[in-house]
Design a protein around this motif. Structure first.
Motif: not given
Length: 257
Positions: A11-16, A18-19, A92, A106, A109, A113
């Protein structure tokens, strides 16, 4: 669920991912290159059908995907390389001390994608190109089409994962792209025309991709295409991807950020 659980890390890697704007930009570029150029090629072929040699509606649709892969290579490189160039890799790894867990999150994710984007890009590109071909087009269920489209999705997904592995080994976005772009676009497609180099270059990832997308020439045609079939192509591409990702993990585990 602890902060270092696999789900939390993913979830953290996914958020990073897409930010940062580069993710959306590179995926948009992949779509524009693939669908836009594919439609242009198909329209040109329709208007000049009598001059097209060895016409194949699949090639009209999927040739542009070999150009769209450029953006997915860039995406894979930036997902890793950007953290090294900004120095955020230290933060990280401090947050997720388990390097295998961090790396796995990582890569997963990025691969998910790439898989989602590739599926949409390939399908839309195919439909748009066949519409542009008009009466010369083919359908989604025609002989060989499902396998070719699936091969294109697999190739684009794995080439992104492969790029992530290379970027982890090199730890630099610029150097990674300096290696990958010539390898994929100049090596086999340029130097591959030199007969003495063909026996080696035919096993490069992009040549395996041609086989997976059913775009390689027949085995009797020595001008382009490795001619070893889709099954062998998949094994070759998986081997390249596994080698890059394992090498990336070994470098990440043994070296300081």
């Amino acid at each position: 669920m602890t902060s270092n659980s696999p789900r939390a890390v993913l979830a953290a890697e996914w958020t990073k991912m897409w930010t940062v704007r580069s993710t959306a930009y590179t995926l948009l570029l992949a779509f524009v290159l693939s669908t836009g150029i594919g439609t242009l090629i198909a329209s040109n072929w329709r208007n000049n059908i009598e001059h097209v040699v060895n016409f194949d509606p699949l090639v009209a649709a999927l040739y542009s995907v070999t150009l769209g892969q450029l953006a997915l290579v860039v995406l894979g490189v930036l997902l890793v390389g950007a953290e090294y160039s900004s120095g955020s890799i230290r933060t990280s790894l401090a947050a997720v001390p388990g390097r295998g867990l961090f790396y796995g999150g990582k890569v997963l994710a990025g691969t998910l994608t790439a898989l989602t984007a590739s599926t949409l890009i390939v399908l839309i590109t195919f439909v748009a190109a066949q519409a542009a071909l008009g009466p010369y087009g083919t359908g989604l269920t025609a002989d060989g089409v499902p396998a070719a489209l699936a091969g294109a999705v697999v190739y684009l997904t794995l080439i992104c994962a492969f790029s992530m592995g290379i970027a982890t080994v090199v730890r630099s976005s610029a150097i990674s792209m300096g290696i990958l772009l010539p390898l994929l676009f100049l090596g086999s497609q340029g130097l591959g025309n030199i007969p003495a180099l063909k026996p080696v270059l035919r096993y490069l990832p992009d040549q395996a991709g041609l086989e997976l997308m059913h775009m390689a020439g027949p085995s009797s045609d020595g001008r382009y295409g490795p001619g070893y079939g889709s099954g062998a192509a998949l094994v070759i591409l998986l081997a390249w991807t596994a080698a890059a990702l394992i090498s990336g993990y070994l470098v990440l585990r043994r070296q300081d950020a």
